[in-house]
Scaffold this motif. Structure first.
Motif, short mmCIF file in Angstrom:
data_model
loop_
_atom_site.label_atom_id
_atom_site.label_comp_id
_atom_site.label_asym_id
_atom_site.label_seq_id
_atom_site.Cartn_x
_atom_site.Cartn_y
_atom_site.Cartn_z
N VAL A 43 0.84 -1.20 0.00
CA VAL A 43 0.00 0.00 0.00
C VAL A 43 0.87 1.25 0.00
CG1 VAL A 43 -1.68 1.32 1.33
CG2 VAL A 43 -1.96 -1.15 1.10
N ALA A 44 1.93 1.25 0.82
CA ALA A 44 2.84 2.40 0.85
C ALA A 44 3.51 2.60 -0.50
CB ALA A 44 3.89 2.21 1.95
N GLY A 45 3.91 1.51 -1.14
CA GLY A 45 4.51 1.62 -2.46
C GLY A 45 3.54 2.14 -3.50
N TYR A 46 2.26 1.74 -3.37
CA TYR A 46 1.24 2.21 -4.31
C TYR A 46 1.06 3.73 -4.22
CZ TYR A 46 -3.38 2.89 -6.36
OH TYR A 46 -4.45 3.34 -7.11
N PHE A 47 1.12 4.26 -2.99
CA PHE A 47 0.96 5.70 -2.82
C PHE A 47 2.22 6.47 -3.17
CE2 PHE A 47 -2.56 4.33 -0.03
CZ PHE A 47 -3.56 5.15 -0.53
N ILE A 48 3.38 5.87 -2.99
CA ILE A 48 4.64 6.57 -3.26
C ILE A 48 5.00 6.50 -4.74
CG2 ILE A 48 7.12 6.56 -2.75
CD1 ILE A 48 6.48 5.55 0.01
N LEU A 49 4.51 5.48 -5.44
CA LEU A 49 4.91 5.27 -6.83
C LEU A 49 4.66 6.48 -7.73
CD1 LEU A 49 6.12 3.12 -8.69
CD2 LEU A 49 3.79 2.36 -9.22
N PRO A 50 3.50 7.15 -7.68
CA PRO A 50 3.33 8.32 -8.55
C PRO A 50 4.37 9.41 -8.30
CG PRO A 50 1.22 7.60 -7.68
CD PRO A 50 2.27 6.83 -6.95
N THR A 51 4.75 9.59 -7.03
CA THR A 51 5.74 10.61 -6.71
C THR A 51 7.09 10.28 -7.33
OG1 THR A 51 4.60 10.97 -4.61
CG2 THR A 51 6.81 11.88 -4.81
N LEU A 52 7.41 9.01 -7.41
CA LEU A 52 8.68 8.60 -7.99
C LEU A 52 8.73 8.89 -9.50
CD1 LEU A 52 9.22 5.16 -6.19
CD2 LEU A 52 10.09 7.42 -5.54
N PHE A 53 7.57 9.07 -10.12
CA PHE A 53 7.53 9.44 -11.53
C PHE A 53 7.47 10.96 -11.71
CE2 PHE A 53 6.20 5.03 -11.81
CZ PHE A 53 6.82 4.60 -12.96
N VAL A 54 6.68 11.62 -10.85
CA VAL A 54 6.43 13.05 -11.03
C VAL A 54 7.68 13.87 -10.74
CG1 VAL A 54 5.11 15.03 -10.18
CG2 VAL A 54 3.97 12.85 -10.61
N ILE A 55 8.35 13.58 -9.64
CA ILE A 55 9.51 14.40 -9.26
C ILE A 55 10.62 14.35 -10.32
CG2 ILE A 55 11.35 14.65 -7.55
CD1 ILE A 55 9.37 13.97 -5.40
N PRO A 56 11.01 13.18 -10.83
CA PRO A 56 12.01 13.21 -11.91
C PRO A 56 11.53 13.95 -13.16
CG PRO A 56 11.89 11.03 -10.95
CD PRO A 56 10.75 11.80 -10.39
N MET A 57 10.23 13.84 -13.49
CA MET A 57 9.71 14.54 -14.65
C MET A 57 9.77 16.06 -14.48
SD MET A 57 6.39 12.14 -15.52
CE MET A 57 5.70 13.38 -16.58
N SER A 58 9.74 16.53 -13.24
CA SER A 58 9.77 17.97 -13.02
C SER A 58 11.12 18.58 -13.36
CB SER A 58 9.43 18.28 -11.56
OG SER A 58 10.42 17.79 -10.67
N PHE A 59 12.16 17.75 -13.50
CA PHE A 59 13.49 18.24 -13.87
C PHE A 59 13.77 18.05 -15.36
CE2 PHE A 59 13.83 17.35 -9.33
CZ PHE A 59 14.43 18.51 -8.87
N GLY A 60 12.74 17.82 -16.15
CA GLY A 60 12.92 17.66 -17.59
C GLY A 60 12.76 18.99 -18.31
N SER A 61 12.72 18.93 -19.61
CA SER A 61 12.56 20.13 -20.43
C SER A 61 11.10 20.58 -20.40
CB SER A 61 13.01 19.87 -21.86
OG SER A 61 12.21 18.85 -22.44
N SER A 62 10.87 21.81 -20.84
CA SER A 62 9.53 22.40 -20.80
C SER A 62 8.70 22.06 -22.03
CB SER A 62 9.64 23.93 -20.67
OG SER A 62 10.38 24.47 -21.75
N GLY A 63 9.19 21.18 -22.89
CA GLY A 63 8.46 20.86 -24.11
C GLY A 63 7.29 19.93 -23.89
N SER A 64 7.51 18.82 -23.19
CA SER A 64 6.47 17.82 -23.01
C SER A 64 6.81 16.96 -21.80
CB SER A 64 6.32 16.96 -24.26
OG SER A 64 7.54 16.26 -24.51
N PHE A 65 5.86 16.05 -21.44
CA PHE A 65 6.09 15.11 -20.35
C PHE A 65 6.97 13.97 -20.85
CE2 PHE A 65 1.98 17.05 -19.32
CZ PHE A 65 2.23 17.49 -18.02
N GLN A 66 8.07 13.73 -20.16
CA GLN A 66 8.97 12.63 -20.52
C GLN A 66 9.48 11.96 -19.25
OE1 GLN A 66 12.11 14.26 -22.92
NE2 GLN A 66 10.86 14.35 -24.77
N PHE A 67 9.45 10.63 -19.28
CA PHE A 67 10.04 9.87 -18.17
C PHE A 67 10.76 8.66 -18.74
CE2 PHE A 67 10.18 6.56 -14.98
CZ PHE A 67 10.65 7.25 -13.89
N PRO A 68 12.05 8.53 -18.42
CA PRO A 68 12.87 9.51 -17.70
C PRO A 68 13.22 10.69 -18.61
CG PRO A 68 14.19 7.65 -18.38
CD PRO A 68 12.79 7.31 -18.76
N PRO A 69 13.52 11.86 -18.05
CA PRO A 69 13.83 13.02 -18.89
C PRO A 69 15.10 12.79 -19.71
CG PRO A 69 13.36 13.66 -16.61
CD PRO A 69 13.51 12.18 -16.61
#
Length: 287
Positions: A43-69
């Motif tokens: 359950v903890a992993g299920y709630f933390i998993l989106p954060t593990l995607f969003v935070i790295p994406m926030s350090f990408g370029s401003s063109g589009s959503f990319q994971f990994p950037p």
């Protein structure tokens, strides 16, 4: 009258047998079963998993959503803090959250103190009435608030946001302060009154310091609830005033703006730190 003496090894054997029996009982009682620990981790992993995607994406370029950037940069954060639309909505959210948390803390603390001295069905009814907003679906509360505030001309105003967000923050303050009052000794109030202190002075010098941790915890939860609220804010928004959650919702549904990754990361980190503060605050140990 004869006295029987135990053999030298008898007492040691009894102690050893007692320890073995205690160890067996301790091993047989498992407060946290292994399957419950596994479920908790999942359950903890299920709630933390989106954060593990969003935070790295926030350090990408401003063109589009990319994971990994493909390229690491601070463009999204730079756009967040330089775009009047984003920074303005952040300021609105902080203003509403501060005012709503102050109002919710005052009302919730007063309600907890009043209900602490009441017993019977009246106390239970009032407590249930104050807790309704916590258990009622957000969409139901939003519709009721919108219908009422539309008649009172509060839709789209700062006062409407503050009143609505304070209403959903009061239950958190009520629960927190009520818990703090569980170990409160009423004899201290009588002692303070016998020394000539007024009720206001008694509250400031005696009651408030003893329940300060509960008040502070409730204020933090009320602030976080207001900062994170989106459903009621969607009903109360206006073209001239909208909060950060509404702006984030618009960035996903109306326009594709990658800046939302930076905004989401900032909100997650801020809320997490604020929720950790009450856990880190401890009363000084008595010597």
């Amino acid at each position: 009258m004869t006295m029987q003496t135990a053999e030298p090894g008898t007492e040691t054997s009894f102690v050893t047998a007692g320890r073995k029996g205690r160890r067996r009982r301790d091993r047989s009682v498992d407060p946290i079963p292994w399957w419950l620990a596994v479920v908790g981790v999942l359950v903890a992993g299920y709630f933390i998993l989106p954060t593990l995607f969003v935070i790295p994406m926030s350090f990408g370029s401003s063109g589009s959503f990319q994971f990994p950037p493909k390229e690491w940069s601070l463009d999204l954060y730079r756009n967040f803090f330089t775009n009047p639309k984003w920074i303005g909505s952040l300021g609105n959210s902080l203003l509403v959250a501060v005012l709503a948390s102050i109002l919710a803390t005052i009302v919730g603390t007063a309600a907890a103190l009043g209900l602490h001295n009441l017993t019977g069905r009246v106390s239970q009814f009032v407590r249930t009435l104050l807790m309704i907003s916590m258990v009622t679906p957000a969409i139901v509360v939003a519709i009721a608030v919108y219908i009422s505030f539309l008649q009172w001309h509060l839709v789209g105003s700062i006062g409407g946001y503050v009143l609505a967000h304070a209403a959903i923050g009061v239950p958190f303050v009520l629960v927190s302060v009520t818990s703090a009052l569980g170990g409160f000794d009423a004899k201290l109030l009588r002692a303070s009154a016998s020394l000539g202190a007024s009720p206001v002075r008694t509250f400031i010098r005696v009651t408030l310091p003893l329940i300060s941790r509960g008040v502070f915890t409730g204020a933090v939860f009320a602030f976080v609830t207001s900062l994170d609220e989106v459903v009621i804010a969607l009903f109360l928004r206006s073209p001239f005033f909208q909060t950060l959650p509404v702006q984030m919702y618009t960035a996903v549904t109306v326009e594709v703006d990658p800046t939302i990754a930076a905004a989401s990361s900032l909100v997650v980190v801020t809320v997490t730190l604020l929720l950790l503060i009450p856990m880190l605050v401890r009363r000084p140990k008595r010597r």
